[in-house]
Design a protein around this motif. Sequence first.
Motif, PDB file in Angstrom:
ATOM      1  N   LYS A  65       0.040   8.049   9.973  1.00 18.31           N
ATOM      2  CA  LYS A  65      -0.024   7.835   8.518  1.00 18.31           C
ATOM      3  C   LYS A  65      -0.529   9.067   7.777  1.00 18.31           C
ATOM      4  N   GLU A  66      -1.523   9.724   8.377  1.00 24.05           N
ATOM      5  CA  GLU A  66      -2.060  10.910   7.715  1.00 24.05           C
ATOM      6  C   GLU A  66      -1.032  12.047   7.693  1.00 24.05           C
ATOM      7  N   LEU A  67      -0.284  12.119   8.770  1.00 17.97           N
ATOM      8  CA  LEU A  67       0.784  13.107   8.850  1.00 17.97           C
ATOM      9  C   LEU A  67       1.820  12.858   7.749  1.00 17.97           C
ATOM     10  N   LEU A 129      -6.072   8.566  -0.104  1.00 14.03           N
ATOM     11  CA  LEU A 129      -7.142   7.589   0.089  1.00 14.03           C
ATOM     12  C   LEU A 129      -6.911   6.880   1.416  1.00 14.03           C
ATOM     13  N   ASP A 130      -7.662   7.332   2.414  1.00 12.55           N
ATOM     14  CA  ASP A 130      -7.461   6.766   3.741  1.00 12.55           C
ATOM     15  C   ASP A 130      -8.281   5.489   3.860  1.00 12.55           C
ATOM     16  N   GLU A 131      -7.740   4.522   4.579  1.00  8.94           N
ATOM     17  CA  GLU A 131      -8.395   3.225   4.765  1.00  8.94           C
ATOM     18  C   GLU A 131      -8.745   2.579   3.426  1.00  8.94           C
ATOM     19  N   VAL A 248       0.739   7.086  18.701  1.00 10.23           N
ATOM     20  CA  VAL A 248       0.914   8.504  19.011  1.00 10.23           C
ATOM     21  C   VAL A 248      -0.417   9.168  19.379  1.00 10.23           C
ATOM     22  N   ARG A 249      -1.506   8.698  18.751  1.00  5.19           N
ATOM     23  CA  ARG A 249      -2.800   9.301  19.081  1.00  5.19           C
ATOM     24  C   ARG A 249      -3.143   9.062  20.547  1.00  5.19           C
ATOM     25  N   GLU A 250      -2.815   7.878  21.043  1.00  4.39           N
ATOM     26  CA  GLU A 250      -3.094   7.571  22.444  1.00  4.39           C
ATOM     27  C   GLU A 250      -2.316   8.519  23.360  1.00  4.39           C
TER      28      GLU A 250
HETATM   29 MG    MG Z   1      -5.563   8.199   9.685  1.00  2.00          MG
END
Ligand code: MG
Length: 360
Positions: A65-67, A129-131, A248-250
């Motif tokens: 999401k941040e990407l 605005l994350d989370e 993807v982080r995993e």
């Molecule tokens: Mg994030």
Amino acid sequence: MKAPRPLADRAAPTGGAARAPADAFVSPAILGRSPVVVALRRDVRRVAASAAPTVLIAGETGTGKELVARALHDESSRAAGRFVVVNCSAVPATLLEEEFFGHEAGAFTDARRAKAGLLEVAHAGTLFLDEIGELDPTLQAKFLRFVEDGSFRRLGGTRDLRADVRFVAATNADLEELVAARRFRADLYYRLQAVTLRVPPLRERQEDVPLLARHFLEHYAARFHKAFDDLAPDALERLASHDWPGNVRELRNAIERVVLLEDGPLVRSEALVLGGRPGAPPDARGAAPTPPAEDARRPGADDLDLERLELAALVRALERARGNASQAARLLGVSRDTVRYRMKRHGVRVETRVVVEPTR
Ligand SMILES: [Mg+2]
Ligand SMILES: Nc1ncnc2c1ncn2[C@@H]1O[C@H](COP(=O)(O)OP(=O)(O)OP(=O)(O)O)[C@@H](O)[C@H]1O
């Protein structure tokens, strides 16, 4: 429209609200050839080019999401402005309000000088605005008011200021559920969800796994100066049969771990630790591969190399603590001095990123 004062000379805010993306830089691009990712990239381009004042990015943890948020900024006409990241869950509401709106001199005891808020910093740019689901209800109301009419006042201020900001909000929570539970304002929700980008979980785009795995392998091999060429066929098979609760982080973390602890040229299936939800035993959900502990009994195995293990733990803790040595010390259960000493010994430096990032 009255523009806020020029921002070039403004120092980055020192509070904790804004931060640079923690790990989006492992890849600046949204990689993938699956139809869902191809469609996502197309939607990102369309939305970026649109006049949409708010965009909601929904998706499970670690999906990117941040990407996507950064791509929305980079591909928009706002790319020359700033991309400001605010993690709504990390900062107490009172502090966040001040970070958002800034304050005038004398607004409160410590406010000797006036300070522009993030709305002003992000003028002509993007505020991520994350989370958003964690945003305090009183702030939700104030924030919505700004979204609706574009004007605001600094705390303690009487001047109406305006800022031209696109809000990109991300959530891995079900906002509709939060609305039903009265933890999220319905009016803000409707405003935000008008333009929504859904980032699909990795299990719905398994065909992207080899490509992503090789991308991370190349990245970490270069970063840790290790000679890795590729993944072994059985390693690829294991990745293909995994369902990726951490997305993807995993995958990224699994590859990073192998590169840190193993030697190339191939990533062996046994070396991959998958399926670990925080605190859960590794591979509790997986196809029961050889646990790393078995390697460790092999004489001279890398996993027995204390120096390497220590370095790996140190780097991991610092990354999780976003470079904060005290927090890393808590994670490792040692003192801050120990962390500093070990960092020096291993030559580990924390790359301090500016808090509010000018776009590249
Ligand atoms: Mg994030
Ligand atoms: N399609 C992709 N191509 C390349 N890298 C990706 C992709 N998707 C995610 N990543 C990488 O995976 C990691 C996690 O992505 P990101 O931080 O954007 O996830 P997130 O959805 O914001 O997670 P969370 O909800 O936990 O905050 C990052 O290092 C990111 O660069």
